[in-house]
Design a protein around this motif. Structure first.
Motif, PDB file in Angstrom:
ATOM      1  N   GLY A   1       7.697   1.653  43.051  1.00 10.80           N
ATOM      2  CA  GLY A   1       7.559   1.454  41.606  1.00 10.80           C
ATOM      3  C   GLY A   1       7.055   2.699  40.906  1.00 10.80           C
ATOM      4  O   GLY A   1       7.501   3.033  39.797  1.00 10.80           O
TER       5      GLY A   1
ATOM      6  N   ARG B   1      17.033   4.561  33.714  1.00 15.33           N
ATOM      7  CA  ARG B   1      15.903   3.699  34.049  1.00 15.33           C
ATOM      8  C   ARG B   1      16.338   2.388  34.716  1.00 15.33           C
ATOM      9  O   ARG B   1      15.748   1.992  35.747  1.00 15.33           O
ATOM     10  CB  ARG B   1      15.075   3.394  32.795  1.00 15.33           C
TER      11      ARG B   1
ATOM     12  N   GLU C   1      14.942   1.203  38.452  1.00 15.72           N
ATOM     13  CA  GLU C   1      14.133  -0.003  38.587  1.00 15.72           C
ATOM     14  C   GLU C   1      14.766  -1.009  39.534  1.00 15.72           C
ATOM     15  O   GLU C   1      14.077  -1.597  40.380  1.00 15.72           O
ATOM     16  CB  GLU C   1      13.896  -0.628  37.208  1.00 15.72           C
TER      17      GLU C   1
END
Length: 301
Positions: free
Chosen positions: A146, A160, A164
């Protein structure tokens, strides 16, 4: 043993719609593996310490120095593990965002055993009181995924969603492997053993194993006569069943230590993954190989 494969994360978006990924440099094979999983097919991070490289005495090649100068992101364990890299980053990597994973909030840390503090003068490469081998706790690896995705997303916000999703899938795969290894290692939890140096505290604590001691007090420390004598007594007192040498270190010291005893010599452990093929799959292979090596000796009758 039935293995749960550490599957590689899939991309969430088609490559054609994505921006160019940042130029990323990593220090150790385990860190490189985690970063590779988060980046997926968007890009390939560079690994400084490849097969057989020592974290303590490594000399950068000119091409690596140039790569650090042009890097957007540098992911590394921290100066506790590679103090030479801190000096290098201060002079060459001033333009890069540096992410020392061991310093990230939420990382589980442990201190070295008290005996290391008492004898640290024997080790010119000692790490201080904090054990830097934190990647050997798979919960830290899951947390760092993370952290890695967040740092990449700041540099590359268009991608992004991909970072993720990749991090989430990689974390789920490590969690599944963790559960499998916990079951596999349960049979070895009550059997003491000796290792080459104090690098395994995160692993043994996480899986409930009985590490009775280490031959060397630090990564580069050479044990003296008094140390060997004390370990002989430890072997007798603890009832240690196995002694495990380590990749990149001469096994003769371990062989001499257990000579004339009933202690079995196990296979060489590789805490940094230096003998494995670098890439996304390395981190899972590192944990699996260490577990298999321990079990092979500790389960022998």
């Amino acid at each position: 043993m039935h293995r749960i494969p550490l599957t590689l994360p899939l991309l969430a978006l088609p490559l054609a719609a994505q921006a160019e990924a940042p130029h990323v440099v990593t220090d150790l094979p385990a860190v490189h593996s985690l970063v590779s999983q988060v980046m997926g097919e968007l890009g390939a991070p560079e690994l400084l310490l490849g097969a057989g490289a020592s974290a303590h005495s490594y000399q950068l090649r000119p091409s690596q120095a140039r790569s650090l100068q042009s890097a957007d992101l540098v992911f590394w364990i921290g100066p506790e593990m590679t103090p030479w890299l801190e000096r290098t980053l201060n002079s060459l990597g001033e333009g890069a965002t540096q992410v020392a994973l061991i310093d990230r909030e939420g990382t589980t840390l442990r201190e070295f055993a008290e005996e290391e503090d008492e004898h640290h003068e024997e080790d010119e490469h000692d790490h201080g009181t904090i054990d830097p081998h934190a990647w050997l706790d798979p919960t830290n690896a899951q947390h760092w995924l993370g952290v890695i995705a967040g740092a990449l997303s700041q540099q590359d916000p268009e991608n992004r969603p991909t970072y993720e999703v990749n991090a989430q899938k990689a974390a789920a795969a490590i969690a599944a492997l963790d559960a499998q290894l916990t079951a596999d290692l349960a049979m070895a939890q009550d059997t003491p053993f000796i290792v080459f140096h104090d690098a395994y505290g995160y692993f043994t604590s996480h899986f409930g194993l009985q590490n009775a001691g280490s031959v060397a007090l630090g990564d580069a420390a050479a044990p003296g006569v008094a140390r060997i004598s004390a370990l002989r007594q430890t072997l007798e007192d603890s009832g240690a069943a196995c002694a495990f040498p380590e990749a990149q270190h001469d096994p003769k010291q371990m062989e001499l230590l257990i000579e004339g005893t009933s202690v079995r010599l196990g296979g060489a452990l590789d805490p940094s993954g230096s003998s494995l093929e670098p890439g996304p799959a390395l981190y899972g292979q590192l944990l699996e190989k260490m577990s298999e090596t321990l079990i092979a000796c500790l389960s022998a009758r």
